[in-house]
Write an enzyme that holds these catalytic residues in place. Structure first.
Site, PDB file in Angstrom:
ATOM      1  CG  ASP A 103      -1.920  -0.670   0.966  1.00 24.89           C
ATOM      2  OD1 ASP A 103      -2.015  -1.410   0.380  1.00 24.89           O
ATOM      3  OD2 ASP A 103      -1.739  -1.507   2.541  1.00 24.89           O
ATOM      4  CE  LYS A 104       0.847   8.381  -2.037  1.00 22.00           C
ATOM      5  NZ  LYS A 104       0.016   9.469  -2.148  1.00 22.00           N
TER       6      LYS A 104
END
Length: 241
Positions: A103-104
């Protein structure tokens, strides 16, 4: 492969620049001048040189990145910086891609390669490759949670997770844990803790199987995998090139 593609892939310029290089007589195959960009060459069996210097051909590239929390695990994105954007041009030339995704806002170990077969096997649910995360949790993580994670949790969409190994480092209003999972659903670690009423506030992947994130790598830094690390990953997935 075509000689112009080979040279472009090895960083000798764009296809147009490589064609000019060929046309000018700077390229030799087995010490014979080659001017046609369409000529096919087998770099494993033939010597290719540019201006007298032998071209060291490599088909695959294998990188370990310590992913920062502000880039996305993608090859391109209209809005955000990607993990490919932070590579040096000579590495980006190989057109690599991230193995799976983080995830970012998740940091840590991310493999980047252009070896599609190995990438597929590393992310295949059938291979059960364990991925270990360090996380900071808002809420008290308990022995009951360890049992629940081991038995499988029902996520918000009804999906039941595979058995996972939860280890408590420190527990209290804020807890620190290690979690090993063998799958990678969207926001999985965060959703697993939400399923037991807790919130992940920091997440970092520290290993894939026994391959550990190199502690020498600062956030945003990367290095090529060593031969023994590549060998381990291939052995892990029963893949032999």
């Amino acid at each position: 492969m075509r000689i112009d593609k080979l040279l472009a892939n090895m960083g000798y310029g764009t296809r147009k620049e490589v064609k000019q290089l060929l046309k000018s007589g700077h390229v030799r195959i087995n010490n014979q001048v080659e001017k046609s960009p369409k000529t096919h060459v087998d770099p494993q069996k033939q010597d290719v040189s540019v201006n007298g210097k032998v071209v060291e051909y490599r088909e695959f590239i294998y990188l370990m990145l310590n992913k920062p929390g502000d880039v996305v695990s993608a090859t391109e994105d209209a809005n955000d910086l990607t993990v490919i954007d932070i590579l040096q041009p000579e590495d980006a030339l190989f057109e690599p891609f991230p193995v799976g995704r983080l995830d970012k806002d998740t940091e840590g170990l991310l493999l980047i390669t252009n070896d599609g077969q190995l990438a597929h096997r590393l992310t295949s649910p059938k291979k059960d490759v364990g991925k270990t995360y360090f996380a900071e949790i808002e809420g008290k993580v308990t022995g009951e949670d360890i049992v629940a994670f081991r038995e499988g949790l029902t996520l918000d969409d009804g999906y039941v997770t595979k058995s996972s190994d939860l280890e408590i480092i420190e527990t209290g209003d804020y807890s620190e844990i290690l979690l090993t999972i063998t799958e990678g659903k969207f926001h999985q670690v965060k959703r697993m803790f939400e399923a037991v009423g807790k919130k992940v506030t920091y997440l970092k992947r520290i290993s894939m199987g026994d391959l550990l994130l190199d502690e020498q790598l600062e956030l945003g830094e990367y290095r090529e995998l060593r031969d023994e690390e590549i060998g381990y990953l291939k052995e892990l997935t029963n893949l032999d090139h």
